[in-house]
Design a protein around this motif. Structure first.
Motif, PDB file in Angstrom:
ATOM      1  N   THR A  45       0.840  -1.200   0.000  1.00  0.00           N
ATOM      2  CA  THR A  45       0.000   0.000   0.000  1.00  0.00           C
ATOM      3  C   THR A  45       0.872   1.246   0.000  1.00  0.00           C
ATOM      4  OG1 THR A  45      -1.806  -1.090   1.178  1.00  0.00           O
ATOM      5  CG2 THR A  45      -1.759   1.313   1.236  1.00  0.00           C
ATOM      6  N   VAL A  46       0.561   2.155  -0.917  1.00  0.00           N
ATOM      7  CA  VAL A  46       1.233   3.448  -0.992  1.00  0.00           C
ATOM      8  C   VAL A  46       0.225   4.518  -0.593  1.00  0.00           C
ATOM      9  CG1 VAL A  46       2.305   5.138  -2.536  1.00  0.00           C
ATOM     10  CG2 VAL A  46       2.831   2.697  -2.783  1.00  0.00           C
ATOM     11  N   VAL A  47       0.615   5.394   0.308  1.00  0.00           N
ATOM     12  CA  VAL A  47      -0.231   6.506   0.742  1.00  0.00           C
ATOM     13  C   VAL A  47       0.360   7.796   0.187  1.00  0.00           C
ATOM     14  CG1 VAL A  47      -0.970   7.867   2.726  1.00  0.00           C
ATOM     15  CG2 VAL A  47      -1.115   5.379   2.810  1.00  0.00           C
ATOM     16  N   ALA A  54      -1.811  11.032  -5.546  1.00  0.00           N
ATOM     17  CA  ALA A  54      -2.330   9.664  -5.548  1.00  0.00           C
ATOM     18  C   ALA A  54      -2.674   9.213  -6.963  1.00  0.00           C
ATOM     19  CB  ALA A  54      -3.565   9.570  -4.653  1.00  0.00           C
ATOM     20  N   ASP A  55      -3.297  10.089  -7.747  1.00  0.00           N
ATOM     21  CA  ASP A  55      -3.645   9.714  -9.118  1.00  0.00           C
ATOM     22  C   ASP A  55      -2.395   9.449  -9.952  1.00  0.00           C
ATOM     23  OD1 ASP A  55      -5.517   9.534 -11.481  1.00  0.00           O
ATOM     24  OD2 ASP A  55      -4.237  11.198 -12.120  1.00  0.00           O
ATOM     25  N   MET A  56      -1.388  10.292  -9.824  1.00  0.00           N
ATOM     26  CA  MET A  56      -0.154  10.070 -10.577  1.00  0.00           C
ATOM     27  C   MET A  56       0.484   8.742 -10.178  1.00  0.00           C
ATOM     28  SD  MET A  56       1.393  13.949 -10.495  1.00  0.00           S
ATOM     29  CE  MET A  56       2.509  13.830 -11.874  1.00  0.00           C
ATOM     30  N   ALA A  57       0.469   8.441  -8.883  1.00  0.00           N
ATOM     31  CA  ALA A  57       1.046   7.176  -8.424  1.00  0.00           C
ATOM     32  C   ALA A  57       0.263   5.983  -8.960  1.00  0.00           C
ATOM     33  CB  ALA A  57       1.096   7.147  -6.900  1.00  0.00           C
ATOM     34  N   ARG A  58      -1.057   6.113  -9.047  1.00  0.00           N
ATOM     35  CA  ARG A  58      -1.871   5.015  -9.587  1.00  0.00           C
ATOM     36  C   ARG A  58      -1.546   4.755 -11.055  1.00  0.00           C
ATOM     37  NH1 ARG A  58      -6.244   7.837  -6.886  1.00  0.00           N
ATOM     38  NH2 ARG A  58      -6.569   6.890  -4.827  1.00  0.00           N
ATOM     39  N   GLN A  59      -1.272   5.815 -11.799  1.00  0.00           N
ATOM     40  CA  GLN A  59      -0.950   5.634 -13.214  1.00  0.00           C
ATOM     41  C   GLN A  59       0.333   4.843 -13.391  1.00  0.00           C
ATOM     42  OE1 GLN A  59      -3.225   6.576 -15.444  1.00  0.00           O
ATOM     43  NE2 GLN A  59      -4.409   7.423 -13.744  1.00  0.00           N
ATOM     44  N   ALA A  64      -0.529  -3.182  -9.618  1.00  0.00           N
ATOM     45  CA  ALA A  64       0.467  -3.863  -8.794  1.00  0.00           C
ATOM     46  C   ALA A  64       0.462  -3.411  -7.336  1.00  0.00           C
ATOM     47  CB  ALA A  64       1.857  -3.653  -9.394  1.00  0.00           C
ATOM     48  N   LEU A  65      -0.090  -2.221  -7.073  1.00  0.00           N
ATOM     49  CA  LEU A  65      -0.099  -1.669  -5.726  1.00  0.00           C
ATOM     50  C   LEU A  65      -1.451  -1.046  -5.428  1.00  0.00           C
ATOM     51  CD1 LEU A  65       3.284   0.308  -5.767  1.00  0.00           C
ATOM     52  CD2 LEU A  65       2.860  -1.756  -4.444  1.00  0.00           C
ATOM     53  N   ARG A 159       8.255   6.620 -10.147  1.00  0.00           N
ATOM     54  CA  ARG A 159       8.778   5.355 -10.695  1.00  0.00           C
ATOM     55  C   ARG A 159       9.938   4.841  -9.856  1.00  0.00           C
ATOM     56  NH1 ARG A 159      12.767   3.169 -13.189  1.00  0.00           N
ATOM     57  NH2 ARG A 159      13.961   5.118 -13.086  1.00  0.00           N
ATOM     58  N   GLN A 160      10.885   5.715  -9.558  1.00  0.00           N
ATOM     59  CA  GLN A 160      12.032   5.291  -8.762  1.00  0.00           C
ATOM     60  C   GLN A 160      11.611   4.796  -7.378  1.00  0.00           C
ATOM     61  OE1 GLN A 160      15.157   8.255  -8.616  1.00  0.00           O
ATOM     62  NE2 GLN A 160      15.057   8.631 -10.814  1.00  0.00           N
ATOM     63  N   ALA A 161      10.661   5.504  -6.764  1.00  0.00           N
ATOM     64  CA  ALA A 161      10.212   5.113  -5.425  1.00  0.00           C
ATOM     65  C   ALA A 161       9.521   3.760  -5.441  1.00  0.00           C
ATOM     66  CB  ALA A 161       9.278   6.182  -4.863  1.00  0.00           C
ATOM     67  N   LEU A 162       8.698   3.501  -6.464  1.00  0.00           N
ATOM     68  CA  LEU A 162       7.980   2.224  -6.528  1.00  0.00           C
ATOM     69  C   LEU A 162       8.916   1.071  -6.857  1.00  0.00           C
ATOM     70  CD1 LEU A 162       4.575   3.113  -8.237  1.00  0.00           C
ATOM     71  CD2 LEU A 162       5.290   3.313  -5.842  1.00  0.00           C
ATOM     72  N   VAL A 163       9.871   1.300  -7.736  1.00  0.00           N
ATOM     73  CA  VAL A 163      10.841   0.249  -8.053  1.00  0.00           C
ATOM     74  C   VAL A 163      11.662  -0.098  -6.814  1.00  0.00           C
ATOM     75  CG1 VAL A 163      12.941  -0.263  -9.367  1.00  0.00           C
ATOM     76  CG2 VAL A 163      10.961   0.750 -10.517  1.00  0.00           C
TER      77      VAL A 163
END
Length: 314
Positions: A45-47, A54-59, A64-65, A159-163
């Motif tokens: 879960t990403v907050v 949040a929308d940018m992170a969902r894209q 996957a998250l 992207r870097q944070a999620l990877v």
């Protein structure tokens, strides 16, 4: 554990124990650990601090998250007061994303005691524009996401944070970020074409909050506003008089205000100058899914069209 599945498994186990050939304990444990039954791996879960992040992170995350926003749709971000539920949500997160540049004034206090939850600042690498007045004079204008060009930097930071958080899904995040970035590059050109229709001599954007500095710099507008950033004092008599003088001196034909603030002061300015009121622009918050700006790309496109219409260029 999924209670329905567990009950079914235990019921079968009891039935077989009563039969002549009982099921060994190791077999039950193996069944309980099978993917798709009880212990299916949960997604991380990403907050995000507010709806646009949040929308940018969902894209980028895709399926996957799980991504959730602390600040709800339609709420003012600067002085938001987190609830106990917000704090619990963040404590359970695997990653917290926030804008930085002083936007979330409540964040440092909110984050106390959550040192075990990693964070990522999404404005890292963006050239800040300083606030020229008001109680936060000299600090960065935090509304850096208001151009697709800066949006590309947000996407790369996400992207870097999620990877880093979930390297097993790196291919998914890289692919989604690439596709998203290509859409933002196209949107940047689209906005440039939209604003190019406004004559240079008219290209002054008058708004309630000075939240459009990155947009005005990117697309060659001048900027006028009532107050520099949402703070304790908004729409004071001095702010109103100053903007009236600017509109009269520069012959500015249209004004706008943002969705999360009171437009009363701007409508007073508009009435006293004979300008048109161009309506609502969106900056700090998306709407709900059935609203006019349910995602970041739509927000940028909607604002550009509202500005174009405000200048009577439909």
């Amino acid at each position: 554990m999924r209670s329905g599945v567990a009950t079914t498994i235990i019921s079968r186990f009891r039935y077989r124990m009563s039969s002549a050939r009982a099921v060994p304990v190791w077999a039950l444990l193996a069944l309980l650990s099978m993917p798709g039954t009880v212990q299916a791996q949960e997604r991380k879960t990403v907050v995000a601090s507010f709806t646009i992040m949040a929308d940018m992170a969902r894209q980028v995350a895709g399926e996957a998250l799980d991504v959730v926003s602390i600040v709800p749709p339609g709420a003012e971000i600067h002085e938001y007061a987190p609830t106990p539920r917000d704090i619990l949500k963040a404590r359970r997160a695997d990653l917290i994303l926030y804008n930085g540049m002083g936007l979330e004034r409540w964040f440092q206090r909110f984050y106390q005691g959550m040192d075990n939850v990693p964070t990522a600042v999404l404005t890292e690498g963006i050239e800040p524009i300083g606030l020229s007045e008001g109680p936060y004079q000299g600090r960065p204008n935090p509304h850096a996401w208001m151009t697709p060009g800066n949006g590309l930097i947000y996407v790369e930071n996400i992207r870097q944070a999620l990877v880093s958080l979930d390297p097993g899904q790196a291919e998914t995040y890289n692919r989604n970020a690439k596709a998203y970035s290509e859409r933002l590059e196209t949107l940047d050109r689209e906005l440039g074409d939209t604003f190019a229709r406004i004559p240079d001599e008219q290209r002054t954007l008058a708004t309630c909050e000075g939240a459009f500095s990155y947009l005005t710099r990117a697309y060659d507008f001048r900027e006028r506003y009532l107050w520099a950033v949402n703070a304790e004092q908004e729409g004071t008599p001095q702010q109103v008089r100053r903007l009236i003088d600017h509109l009269n001196a520069d012959d500015i034909p249209v004004t706008f205000c943002e969705s999360t603030v009171n437009d009363r002061a701007m409508k007073q300015v508009t009435a006293e100058t004979g300008a048109r009121y161009g309506g609502t622009l969106y900056v700090d918050s998306l709407t709900r899914s059935d609203g006019v700006v349910p995602d970041y790309e739509t927000l940028l496109r909607y604002n550009a069209l509202q500005i174009q219409k405000g200048f009577d260029l439909e």
